[in-house]
Design a protein around this motif. Structure first.
Motif, PDB file in Angstrom:
ATOM      1  N   ASP A  30       0.842  -1.216   0.000  1.00  0.00           N
ATOM      2  CA  ASP A  30       0.000   0.000   0.000  1.00  0.00           C
ATOM      3  C   ASP A  30       0.869   1.255   0.000  1.00  0.00           C
ATOM      4  O   ASP A  30       0.537   2.255  -0.647  1.00  0.00           O
ATOM      5  N   THR A  31       1.994   1.190   0.721  1.00  0.00           N
ATOM      6  CA  THR A  31       2.870   2.367   0.805  1.00  0.00           C
ATOM      7  C   THR A  31       3.472   2.691  -0.567  1.00  0.00           C
ATOM      8  O   THR A  31       3.533   3.856  -0.976  1.00  0.00           O
ATOM      9  N   ILE A  32       3.917   1.647  -1.276  1.00  0.00           N
ATOM     10  CA  ILE A  32       4.524   1.873  -2.600  1.00  0.00           C
ATOM     11  C   ILE A  32       3.469   2.440  -3.554  1.00  0.00           C
ATOM     12  O   ILE A  32       3.702   3.424  -4.260  1.00  0.00           O
ATOM     13  N   GLU A  33       2.291   1.812  -3.533  1.00  0.00           N
ATOM     14  CA  GLU A  33       1.218   2.266  -4.427  1.00  0.00           C
ATOM     15  C   GLU A  33       0.830   3.716  -4.101  1.00  0.00           C
ATOM     16  O   GLU A  33       0.706   4.554  -4.994  1.00  0.00           O
ATOM     17  N   GLY A  34       0.729   3.994  -2.805  1.00  0.00           N
ATOM     18  CA  GLY A  34       0.355   5.350  -2.365  1.00  0.00           C
ATOM     19  C   GLY A  34       1.394   6.376  -2.787  1.00  0.00           C
ATOM     20  O   GLY A  34       1.060   7.493  -3.193  1.00  0.00           O
ATOM     21  N   MET A  35       2.671   5.980  -2.720  1.00  0.00           N
ATOM     22  CA  MET A  35       3.731   6.926  -3.086  1.00  0.00           C
ATOM     23  C   MET A  35       3.665   7.267  -4.581  1.00  0.00           C
ATOM     24  O   MET A  35       3.700   8.444  -4.963  1.00  0.00           O
ATOM     25  N   VAL A  36       3.544   6.240  -5.413  1.00  0.00           N
ATOM     26  CA  VAL A  36       3.527   6.493  -6.863  1.00  0.00           C
ATOM     27  C   VAL A  36       2.310   7.351  -7.221  1.00  0.00           C
ATOM     28  O   VAL A  36       2.408   8.335  -7.972  1.00  0.00           O
ATOM     29  N   LYS A  37       1.170   7.007  -6.640  1.00  0.00           N
ATOM     30  CA  LYS A  37      -0.043   7.787  -6.926  1.00  0.00           C
ATOM     31  C   LYS A  37       0.112   9.223  -6.416  1.00  0.00           C
ATOM     32  O   LYS A  37      -0.238  10.178  -7.105  1.00  0.00           O
ATOM     33  N   GLY A  38       0.664   9.337  -5.203  1.00  0.00           N
ATOM     34  CA  GLY A  38       0.810  10.667  -4.592  1.00  0.00           C
ATOM     35  C   GLY A  38       1.743  11.547  -5.406  1.00  0.00           C
ATOM     36  O   GLY A  38       1.448  12.725  -5.637  1.00  0.00           O
ATOM     37  N   VAL A  39       2.849  10.982  -5.865  1.00  0.00           N
ATOM     38  CA  VAL A  39       3.837  11.797  -6.597  1.00  0.00           C
ATOM     39  C   VAL A  39       3.278  12.222  -7.957  1.00  0.00           C
ATOM     40  O   VAL A  39       3.374  13.395  -8.346  1.00  0.00           O
ATOM     41  N   VAL A  40       2.648  11.288  -8.686  1.00  0.00           N
ATOM     42  CA  VAL A  40       2.084  11.671  -9.998  1.00  0.00           C
ATOM     43  C   VAL A  40       1.010  12.745  -9.794  1.00  0.00           C
ATOM     44  O   VAL A  40       0.944  13.727 -10.543  1.00  0.00           O
TER      45      VAL A  40
END
Ligand code: 4AD
Length: 610
Positions: free
Chosen positions: A380-390
């Motif tokens: 969830d953290t990895i997915e959240g980071m990629v979504k958050g940065v884009v």
């Protein structure tokens, strides 16, 4: 035939006392022939030219003899053929004369023009520009702020990106200063100075004048222009063969573009990519900041390996063996007890022998480590980071504009592959919509099944993939492109992953009965369309004994890892983390073909310059 050649042949024939000029219509040659039986001419017209060049007092003793196609012997030229050849020769002579006259005229015109230009240049040196003291003092502005200064007198400084002359009294310059672009108009005396006449692209200038809205129907950056009242050169760029525009273009050989990377950077695409890169680094930091994570700065000079010995850059460190770090992960783990979750964006180094579009020898590695989590939390953290940065990049209008333009622009900068392999333009909104959906979560063993069901074979032997195989770059990208979604690919077998990865609890998984000889780990790669793997992460072995076993299994000396082991001895806990390759992430969001295009100065096999 040229007069000089005819005279030469004639002279030789007279000296050799050979009174026949030989023409062989099949084997002869007007360029190399000598008119002799051994080396005949090809046409009667050339023979007439030679005859004419023979001195008048002996000319009557010379004749032309001809061997036609299919004949075996030379015969005297017939009267009619001689007449025809003479006529053609006369016509040729007139043509040559006309050409000569035209050439001479053109030469004279070129010389006159050069003279006129030299005179103009000389005169231009006498023209000196001066600032008008009655004008208001200028406001010094960066080009991005120009539209906010409409109708004010400003001073701008920048590089000449383009120049267009309109008649003798008007020059349009487009300046670039890294923050934006501006059209400047020089009129009258301003474009008659020596500097104006010799101003080259990429020279630096200061321009003073009033900012006006563009007249109706005209186009220029920002729809404004600066009407100059004074300007000066700060630094001139070379012209001629060394001119910026002569050095390279988008069609240039990749080696040339690489060697001139410091100048290529000035181009629109490269500078947009670097600006997006800067914003992306900030977006990652802002994202971690929003989670209240601390940034740390681990060393690059290390004595431990993280990701296997084959890609280590070794060096002599004051007489001891050391390496350039492959990953800061182990050091991040040591920060958990004092700082909680931590991250770093540091350089990592891999001695990668392969020339691929996604491997560098030095890359920017965004890594994070989180204590007291479960594997699902890590995903969830990895997915959240990629979504958050884009999402952060999308929300910044200027960055979004650059990303939209870069995604539309097909790849035309340095890469080693054929033109056919280049990526074509696409809509950046596609990436935005991709990250708005949940990422697909897929286990490694199911990816093996997917490849086999879709007829993708192992490259080395053309056979089906089996559990335990490393999935190489091409099949991985093929699968990701076909599924066309970000995929969190999980549970890789222990044998193909790094020593520190935590074994998965198979009681929570299905279908691993046959694979326990090579048990699955709590590991993950994030794959994205067009690029493949951008993130690698895992839960870490947190039990000391288990970690000791891993060192033994991998042939690593636990003594050099004493500090890493202490992490387990002094208050251990389940924890995990990941590393994201900034260049791969950027290649994905900017639609670049190769990771080399998103580096300031890429480092890869055999390339360490500039
Ligand atoms: O999968 P990797 O090797 O994982 C690690 O290094 C972990 N220690 C990270 C961690 O858990 N803290 O590398 C992580 C990412 C890859 O997914 C890829 O994006 C990038 O680093 N990467 C490279 N990028 C460019 N050139 C290379 N040679 C790269 N090798 C890895």
């Amino acid at each position: 035939m040229a007069d000089s050649l005819a005279s030469q042949i004639a002279q030789n024939l007279v000296l050799a006392d050979t009174p026949a000029i030989h023409v062989d219509e099949v084997k002869g040659n007007d360029q190399t022939g000598k008119g002799t039986i051994e080396s005949p001419l090809k046409t009667t017209v050339s023979a007439v030219a030679v005859l004419e060049a023979i001195p008048a007092n002996v000319q009557s003793s010379f004749s032309i003899v001809v061997k036609k196609d299919g004949e075996t012997e030379y015969k005297d030229i017939s009267g009619a053929a001689l007449k025809k050849a003479k006529k053609t020769h006369e016509i040729n002579k007139k043509k040559a004369q006309k050409n000569e006259e035209r050439g001479a005229k053109e030469e004279a015109a070129v010389a006159a023009k050069a003279h006129e230009e030299a005179r103009k240049l000389e005169d231009s040196k006498k023209i000196k520009l001066e600032q008008d003291p009655s004008l208001p003092a200028p406001v010094e502005v960066k080009l991005k702020d120009v539209p906010k200064n409409l109708e004010k007198r400003v001073k701008v400084s920048g590089w000449v990106k383009s120049r267009r002359d309109q008649g003798k009294d008007m020059v349009f310059l487009v300046l670039r200063d890294g923050t934006g672009y501006l059209q400047c108009v020089l009129t009258g005396k301003l474009c008659h100075t020596f500097d104006a006449l010799t101003l080259t692209l990429e020279s630096t200038v200061n321009v003073y004048g009033i900012i006006n809205r563009l007249p109706e129907g005209k186009t220029a950056p920002g729809n404004v222009e600066l009407v100059a009242d004074y300007w000066e050169v700060v630094g001139k760029a070379p012209g001629g063969d060394d001119a910026y525009s002569s050095l390279f273009n988008t069609e240039s050989n990749p080696d040339v573009l690489r060697r001139l990377r410091h100048l290529v950077l000035r181009g629109d695409t490269a500078s947009s990519v670097l600006k997006v890169r800067s914003r992306t680094m900030k977006a990652f930091r802002d994202h971690f900041d929003s989670l209240d994570w601390y940034e740390v700065n681990p060393p690059c000079l290390v004595q431990t390996q993280v990701e296997g010995g084959s890609t280590l850059f070794a060096l002599n460190y004051y007489g001891e063996n050391a390496y350039l770090t492959q990953s800061s992960q182990l050091y991040l783990e040591t920060c958990l007890a004092s700082l909680g979750s931590v991250y770093t964006i540091s350089e990592s180094f891999r001695a990668e022998k392969s020339h691929t579009r996604r491997h560098l020898s030095e890359y920017s590695h965004c890594e994070a480590e989180i204590p007291f989590i479960k594997f699902k939390d890590l995903l969830d953290t990895i997915e959240g980071m990629v979504k958050g940065v884009v999402a952060r990049l999308w929300d910044e209008p200027e960055t979004r504009k650059m990303l939209v333009e870069l995604n539309l622009r097909k790849n035309d900068e340095a890469n080693d592959e054929t033109k056919a392999a280049q990526i074509v333009g696409r809509d950046f909104a596609d990436i935005k919509s991709l990250i708005e959906q949940p990422f697909l979560r897929m286990e490694y063993k199911d990816a093996i099944k997917w490849l086999n069901e879709h007829g993708v074979k192992r490259e080395e032997d053309g056979k089906d993939f089996v559990y335990g195989d490393d999935i190489p770059e091409k099949p991985e990208r093929y699968m990701t492109d076909a599924i066309n979604k970000p995929i969190l690919l999980t549970h890789f077998p222990r044998s193909i992953k790094a020593f520190y990865m935590q074994r998965a609890d198979v009681s929570e998984l299905k279908g691993y009965e046959d694979f326990m000889h090579d048990p699955p780990t709590e590991s993950v790669d994030l794959l994205v369309p067009g690029v493949g793997e951008v993130v690698g992460g895992s839960m870490r072995i947190w039990d000391t004994e288990e970690l000791m076993d891993a060192f033994v299994r991998e042939g690593l000396n636990p003594e050099t890892y004493y500090w890493y082991l202490d992490q387990r001895r002094y208050g251990t806990m389940p924890h995990g983390g990941f590393g994201l390759g900034i260049e791969r992430f950027l290649a994905w969001i900017t639609n670049r073909f190769s990771v080399r295009e998103v580096c300031l100065y890429p480092r890869f096999t055999e390339c360490c310059q500039p």
